[in-house]
Design an enzyme around this catalytic site. Structure first.
Site, PDB file in Angstrom:
ATOM      1  N   ALA A 247     -12.797  38.384  21.916  1.00 15.04           N
ATOM      2  CA  ALA A 247     -13.252  38.653  23.289  1.00 15.04           C
ATOM      3  C   ALA A 247     -14.454  39.592  23.377  1.00 15.04           C
ATOM      4  O   ALA A 247     -15.227  39.517  24.328  1.00 15.04           O
ATOM      5  CB  ALA A 247     -12.100  39.257  24.090  1.00 15.04           C
ATOM      6  N   ALA A 248     -14.597  40.474  22.400  1.00 19.53           N
ATOM      7  CA  ALA A 248     -15.599  41.541  22.542  1.00 19.53           C
ATOM      8  C   ALA A 248     -17.017  41.027  22.259  1.00 19.53           C
ATOM      9  O   ALA A 248     -17.175  40.160  21.397  1.00 19.53           O
ATOM     10  CB  ALA A 248     -15.261  42.663  21.565  1.00 19.53           C
ATOM     11  N   GLY A 250     -17.182  41.075  25.626  1.00 19.94           N
ATOM     12  CA  GLY A 250     -16.505  40.854  26.898  1.00 19.94           C
ATOM     13  C   GLY A 250     -17.220  40.013  27.936  1.00 19.94           C
ATOM     14  O   GLY A 250     -16.761  39.948  29.079  1.00 19.94           O
ATOM     15  N   ASP A 267      -9.369  41.167  20.331  1.00 22.29           N
ATOM     16  CA  ASP A 267     -10.402  41.169  19.293  1.00 22.29           C
ATOM     17  C   ASP A 267      -9.921  42.092  18.183  1.00 22.29           C
ATOM     18  O   ASP A 267      -9.203  43.052  18.425  1.00 22.29           O
ATOM     19  CB  ASP A 267     -11.743  41.668  19.858  1.00 22.29           C
ATOM     20  CG  ASP A 267     -12.934  41.216  19.011  1.00 22.29           C
ATOM     21  OD1 ASP A 267     -13.678  40.317  19.460  1.00 22.29           O
ATOM     22  OD2 ASP A 267     -13.116  41.756  17.902  1.00 22.29           O
ATOM     23  N   ASP A 293      -5.744  41.335  14.799  1.00 22.37           N
ATOM     24  CA  ASP A 293      -6.233  40.104  14.182  1.00 22.37           C
ATOM     25  C   ASP A 293      -5.481  38.960  14.857  1.00 22.37           C
ATOM     26  O   ASP A 293      -4.241  38.949  14.880  1.00 22.37           O
ATOM     27  CB  ASP A 293      -5.938  40.146  12.672  1.00 22.37           C
ATOM     28  CG  ASP A 293      -6.671  39.019  11.956  1.00 22.37           C
ATOM     29  OD1 ASP A 293      -6.667  37.879  12.478  1.00 22.37           O
ATOM     30  OD2 ASP A 293      -7.244  39.278  10.890  1.00 22.37           O
ATOM     31  N   CYS A 362     -21.291  29.917  18.821  1.00 26.38           N
ATOM     32  CA  CYS A 362     -22.735  30.044  19.087  1.00 26.38           C
ATOM     33  C   CYS A 362     -23.479  29.633  17.815  1.00 26.38           C
ATOM     34  O   CYS A 362     -24.302  30.376  17.298  1.00 26.38           O
ATOM     35  CB  CYS A 362     -23.085  31.465  19.513  1.00 26.38           C
ATOM     36  SG  CYS A 362     -22.570  32.734  18.349  1.00 26.38           S
TER      37      CYS A 362
HETATM   38  C1  SAM Z   1     -18.787  35.416  19.077  1.00 25.94           C
HETATM   39  S1  SAM Z   1     -18.073  36.975  19.064  1.00 25.94           S
HETATM   40  C2  SAM Z   1     -17.335  37.078  20.642  1.00 25.94           C
HETATM   41  C3  SAM Z   1     -18.213  37.239  21.859  1.00 25.94           C
HETATM   42  C4  SAM Z   1     -17.408  37.433  23.128  1.00 25.94           C
HETATM   43  N1  SAM Z   1     -16.431  36.366  23.315  1.00 25.94           N
HETATM   44  C5  SAM Z   1     -18.253  37.526  24.375  1.00 25.94           C
HETATM   45  O1  SAM Z   1     -18.392  36.531  25.089  1.00 25.94           O
HETATM   46  O2  SAM Z   1     -18.752  38.619  24.680  1.00 25.94           O
HETATM   47  C6  SAM Z   1     -16.663  36.696  18.055  1.00 25.94           C
HETATM   48  C7  SAM Z   1     -15.653  37.825  18.042  1.00 25.94           C
HETATM   49  O3  SAM Z   1     -14.537  37.418  17.243  1.00 25.94           O
HETATM   50  C8  SAM Z   1     -13.971  38.586  16.683  1.00 25.94           C
HETATM   51  N2  SAM Z   1     -13.104  38.155  15.571  1.00 25.94           N
HETATM   52  C9  SAM Z   1     -13.470  37.655  14.378  1.00 25.94           C
HETATM   53  N3  SAM Z   1     -12.389  37.322  13.650  1.00 25.94           N
HETATM   54  C10 SAM Z   1     -11.300  37.637  14.404  1.00 25.94           C
HETATM   55  C11 SAM Z   1      -9.905  37.566  14.199  1.00 25.94           C
HETATM   56  N4  SAM Z   1      -9.391  37.074  13.058  1.00 25.94           N
HETATM   57  N5  SAM Z   1      -9.075  38.001  15.176  1.00 25.94           N
HETATM   58  C12 SAM Z   1      -9.587  38.489  16.316  1.00 25.94           C
HETATM   59  N6  SAM Z   1     -10.913  38.602  16.582  1.00 25.94           N
HETATM   60  C13 SAM Z   1     -11.757  38.179  15.630  1.00 25.94           C
HETATM   61  C14 SAM Z   1     -15.171  39.409  16.274  1.00 25.94           C
HETATM   62  O4  SAM Z   1     -14.833  40.780  16.153  1.00 25.94           O
HETATM   63  C15 SAM Z   1     -16.145  39.128  17.443  1.00 25.94           C
HETATM   64  O5  SAM Z   1     -16.065  40.149  18.409  1.00 25.94           O
END
Ligand code: SAM
Length: 431
Positions: A247-248, A250, A267, A293, A362
């Protein structure tokens, strides 16, 4: 590198070299902020030098090969970063003049114990580059991206797309904002124009975002027009419970809250979750926050919807992150594909039967997008095709299968090509 305040213009270059050196070692590029370089003009200069060096990375590598007969000296501290920044200035930033590129580069390496013995070499290389600048500037355009990516992108998007990708890389990204509500006066104050649904585009990029009107009041958040598509495709009744995975910081969480859902934002990165918390606070939005996770997460109650913004190669964001294309390799992409499949399986386990999964990345790589959407139905999902009507009638990104695929050669209605990120979105129902 030691600090120096004595020489005007040196501090931003030292900071730019430090940041670029990290990126050359594999770190993601994050622009320097006020805590790195206090003066806004110095900060803008430092960031401009780094982004120029990164946008022309492939060509500068060729130039370095031409200038350095014996290759890059080993264990040379900040030497390569300083050299790349000065070459970027000499070749691509004529408005800055040549003098500072030569003099301040020399000062910068003299302050670095690991590089100071190379000060003379640096000076000789930059003087030669200055003399040969007209020839060196004529780099072959296909060096803007690594050949392996050009090959896969040509197969996926056609040879004609590659020059547009290159132009988009060099132009950088415009500033797109998602509005929290309809603010006709704010759009005028921002000098923005409506783009798609609640996304507006700000014409001028010269002000920091936090100084734009309406920022402090939480009236918008920064989000590329393509990045704003996936959350709009969560078509559930208001009040539905939605899990936002990955989510981060956000952007999509904010959209899901705006749509009226009860959102759980998850996240695994604590620092990124702090940014998400700050962003939601500014917007006066509330969500359940889970730092975990996703692969270890089991909800007490299943969700009506899951938005999975999966970690990916991020090659679709090369306009803001030019380094991504040089950091990726086939093994690394294969690792991400495997993780995405695990996350899709986990997302299904968090969904009620009949619930909606929106999967997005993305990335411009078909393995992370189209191929995953073909694999997912074998895991107990039914494809829930996306229609152009859901994108205000914009048909170009909707594929015959009902996926959404955007890429930087695709114009947004009313805009030129090269003004959106590469994104892939597919929507499913749990059977
Ligand atoms: C593309 S970014 C998200 C961007 C966000 N959704 C936004 O719209 O602002 C992908 C996110 O997945 C998180 N991530 C990666 N592997 C993960 C896991 N196994 N469990 C939870 N979060 C994970 C990363 O920390 C990162 O923040």
């Amino acid at each position: 590198m030691a600090k120096s305040k004595a020489t005007p213009g040196l501090e931003p270059r030292l900071k730019a070299a430090e940041r670029l050196a990290l990126v050359l070692k594999g770190a993601s590029f994050t622009p320097l902020g006020a805590s790195d370089v206090a003066d806004p003009r110095d900060r803008a200069l430092a960031n401009r030098l780094i982004t120029t060096a990164l946008r022309h990375h492939g060509h500068l590598t060729l130039v370095l090969g031409h200038l350095l007969d014996r290759g890059m000296p080993k264990k040379s501290g900040s030497f390569e970063a300083v050299l790349r920044l000065s070459l970027a200035q000499l070749l691509y930033l004529p408005d800055l003049g040549d003098h500072s590129a030569l003099v301040l580069a020399g000062e910068a390496v003299k302050r670095d114990k690991s590089a100071q013995h190379l000060a003379k070499l640096l000076n000789a290389l930059l003087r030669r580059a200055q003399t040969e600048a007209a020839d060196l500037r004529q780099g072959p355009p296909d060096l803007l991206f690594p050949p392996a990516l050009v090959k896969t992108w040509t197969a996926a998007y056609g040879a004609d797309a590659i020059p547009s990708f290159g132009a988009a890389l060099l132009d950088g990204a415009p500033l797109d904002l998602t509005l929290k509500a309809d603010y006709p006066t704010l759009i005028d104050l921002l000098g923005a124009r409506p783009l798609l649904a609640d996304t507006v585009r700000v014409e001028s990029r010269d002000k920091p975002v936090d100084q734009l009107p309406g920022y402090a009041e939480g009236r918008f958040w920064v989000q590329d027009v393509a990045a704003a598509i996936p959350a709009r495709l969560m078509t559930l009744p208001a009040g539905a419970r939605v899990l936002d995975v990955g989510a981060a910081p956000g952007g999509k969480t904010a959209q899901l809250i705006k749509a009226g859902y009860a959102v759980t934002a998850l996240d695994r990165e604590p620092s990124r979750m702090s940014r998400l918390t700050g962003n939601l606070l500014r917007l006066s939005y509330v969500a359940d926050l889970v730092t975990a996770d996703a692969l270890d997460y089991t909800p007490a109650t299943l969700f009506d919807g899951v938005l999975l913004d999966a970690p990916c190669s991020s090659t679709g964001t090369f306009r803001r992150h030019p380094e991504v294309v040089w950091h990726r390799n086939p093994a690394d992409i294969a690792g991400r594909v495997a993780l995405q499949r695990k996350l899709i399986t986990r997302a299904i386990a968090c969904l009620k039967p009949g619930g909606i999964l929106v999967y997005c990345v993305c990335s411009l790589e078909p393995e992370e997008g189209e191929a995953q959407a073909v694999w997912a139905p074998q895991q107990g999902l039914e494809l829930f095709p996306i229609t152009a009507a859901e994108l205000d009638g914009w048909a170009a990104p909707v594929t015959k299968e009902g996926f959404v695929r955007t890429h930087p050669a695709m114009p947004v209605p009313g805009e030129k090509a090269g003004t959106l990120d590469g994104f892939f979105v597919a929507r499913f129902r749990r059977g």
